[in-house]
Each structure stands twice: as C-alpha cells, then as structure tokens.
Design a protein around this motif. Structure first.
Motif, PDB file in Angstrom:
ATOM      1  N   ALA A  38       0.778  -1.056  -0.478  1.00  0.00           N
ATOM      2  CA  ALA A  38      -0.226   0.023  -0.118  1.00  0.00           C
ATOM      3  C   ALA A  38       0.722   1.415  -0.168  1.00  0.00           C
ATOM      4  CB  ALA A  38      -0.927  -0.375   1.110  1.00  0.00           C
ATOM      5  N   VAL A  40       0.563   5.977  -0.124  1.00  0.00           N
ATOM      6  CA  VAL A  40      -0.486   6.651  -0.431  1.00  0.00           C
ATOM      7  C   VAL A  40       0.196   7.501  -1.395  1.00  0.00           C
ATOM      8  CG1 VAL A  40      -0.864   8.955   1.113  1.00  0.00           C
ATOM      9  CG2 VAL A  40      -0.841   6.766   2.165  1.00  0.00           C
ATOM     10  N   GLU A  41      -0.260   8.634  -2.420  1.00  0.00           N
ATOM     11  CA  GLU A  41      -0.246   9.175  -2.976  1.00  0.00           C
ATOM     12  C   GLU A  41      -0.123  10.469  -3.172  1.00  0.00           C
ATOM     13  OE1 GLU A  41      -2.195  10.448  -7.066  1.00  0.00           O
ATOM     14  OE2 GLU A  41      -1.365   8.466  -7.508  1.00  0.00           O
ATOM     15  N   SER A  43       1.125  11.924   0.359  1.00  0.00           N
ATOM     16  CA  SER A  43       1.164  12.785   1.132  1.00  0.00           C
ATOM     17  C   SER A  43       1.572  13.589   1.636  1.00  0.00           C
ATOM     18  CB  SER A  43       0.730  11.198   2.215  1.00  0.00           C
ATOM     19  OG  SER A  43       2.452  10.682   2.215  1.00  0.00           O
ATOM     20  N   ILE A  67      -4.878   5.890  -2.264  1.00  0.00           N
ATOM     21  CA  ILE A  67      -4.065   4.680  -1.726  1.00  0.00           C
ATOM     22  C   ILE A  67      -3.748   4.084  -2.552  1.00  0.00           C
ATOM     23  CG2 ILE A  67      -3.882   2.695  -0.200  1.00  0.00           C
ATOM     24  CD1 ILE A  67      -5.950   4.732   1.828  1.00  0.00           C
ATOM     25  N   HIS A  68      -2.545   3.260  -3.076  1.00  0.00           N
ATOM     26  CA  HIS A  68      -2.291   2.915  -3.790  1.00  0.00           C
ATOM     27  C   HIS A  68      -1.987   0.710  -3.516  1.00  0.00           C
ATOM     28  CE1 HIS A  68      -2.011   5.625  -7.689  1.00  0.00           C
ATOM     29  NE2 HIS A  68      -1.791   6.792  -6.340  1.00  0.00           N
ATOM     30  N   LEU A  69      -2.853  -0.084  -3.718  1.00  0.00           N
ATOM     31  CA  LEU A  69      -2.482  -1.273  -3.139  1.00  0.00           C
ATOM     32  C   LEU A  69      -2.571  -2.394  -4.088  1.00  0.00           C
ATOM     33  CD1 LEU A  69      -6.243  -1.593  -1.449  1.00  0.00           C
ATOM     34  CD2 LEU A  69      -3.987  -1.452  -0.571  1.00  0.00           C
ATOM     35  N   MET A  81      -4.954   1.020  10.037  1.00  0.00           N
ATOM     36  CA  MET A  81      -4.048   2.373   9.883  1.00  0.00           C
ATOM     37  C   MET A  81      -4.503   2.902  11.046  1.00  0.00           C
ATOM     38  SD  MET A  81      -7.071   4.293   6.712  1.00  0.00           S
ATOM     39  CE  MET A  81      -6.612   3.938   5.646  1.00  0.00           C
ATOM     40  N   GLN A 117      -6.938   1.337  -6.402  1.00  0.00           N
ATOM     41  CA  GLN A 117      -6.699   2.362  -6.353  1.00  0.00           C
ATOM     42  C   GLN A 117      -7.992   2.434  -4.792  1.00  0.00           C
ATOM     43  OE1 GLN A 117      -5.599   5.740  -8.536  1.00  0.00           O
ATOM     44  NE2 GLN A 117      -7.570   6.561  -8.129  1.00  0.00           N
ATOM     45  N   LEU A 141       0.928   2.522   7.092  1.00  0.00           N
ATOM     46  CA  LEU A 141      -0.777   1.401   6.516  1.00  0.00           C
ATOM     47  C   LEU A 141      -0.266  -0.185   6.200  1.00  0.00           C
ATOM     48  CD1 LEU A 141      -1.669   2.745   2.924  1.00  0.00           C
ATOM     49  CD2 LEU A 141      -2.905   3.506   5.338  1.00  0.00           C
TER      50      LEU A 141
END
Length: 145
Positions: A38, A40-41, A43, A67-69, A81, A117, A141
């Motif tokens: 995971a 986070v784009e 942040s 969030i890209h998973l 989280m 996403q 994450l």
C-alpha cells in the motif's frame, strides 16, 4: 584429456538410454507468500493541529487521500491504518472511491488480486494530551489477511 571426453561421452550415452528406457515423474509444488503493498500518493509531511481541533478531539483532513494497493491475495484483507505519532490516538477513514469498506482500525478490502486504487477522507482522533502544533504525517498502513 581423452579419458575426460570418453567419460562425458559415456554419460551422454547413459542419459540417452535412460530417456528411451521409460518415463519418470517429478512432482513440484510451490507456496506463494501472501503480499499486500500500500502506497499513499502525495501524502503531506505534516498535519496542523489547531486549538479548536484539540477542543473537538480530532482533525479532519479535507484533501482526498489516494492509496495504491497491490495484492496477490484471493480473499479479503484489512488495510490497517495506524498512527506513527503519539499525538494521534487512532485514524478513521471514509471511502470516497474504490472497493473498500471502513472497519475498526482501517479498511476491509474485498477479494481481488492485482492492483487497485482507493480514495479516502481521513479523521485523525487526537490523544488526550495533544497540544496545538505541527506533527509529522501520522498515517502508517499495513495489510493483514
């Protein structure tokens, strides 16, 4: 040198004879370790806590968080989280887009291996002794099956 060539030739003949003599079976198995990634784009580096936030007990982060998973799991998992700072007691998420449902401590992500996403809004619930100020971005994450 001649003896080495003779031995190699003998091994090749023996291998060829075995190949024609019958068949052999070989069982192979592999276990793929479960994996969740995971990211986070974009942040932010900090969150700002105002006196009104302390009185209210939380900070709502207004900007959507992307969030890209990536996962190889064929079943649902929880994207936990957690807070990296003592100023934030817990983090709550509200899903804006993507395949996830809020749950205690994170998001429940339904089964589907591959890339996805999720877009969320975050609420940072403050610890009782938090003072107004700037704090490091607290979101950490972790995926759990």
């Amino acid at each position: 040198m001649h003896a080495g060539r003779t031995a190699l030739f003998g091994l090749l003949l023996a291998a060829a004879a075995l190949a024609h003599a019958g068949s052999a079976s070989l069982q192979v198995s592999a276990v793929v370790a479960p994996r969740v990634s995971a990211v986070v784009e974009d942040s932010p580096r900090v969150i700002q806590v105002a006196a009104a936030d302390v009185t209210r007990g939380y900070v709502d982060f207004d900007a959507p968080v992307v969030i890209h998973l990536r996962s190889n799991l064929a079943h649902a998992f929880v994207l936990q989280m957690q807070s990296d700072t003592s100023a934030v007691a817990r983090i709550e998420a509200r899903t804006l887009a993507g395949p996830a449902q809020p749950t205690a401590g994170g998001l429940l992500v339904p089964p589907a291996a591959g890339q996805r996403q999720i877009v969320v809004r975050l609420r940072f619930v403050l610890a009782p002794d938090t003072a107004p100020g700037h704090y490091p971005w607290p979101l950490r994450l972790a995926g759990t099956a």
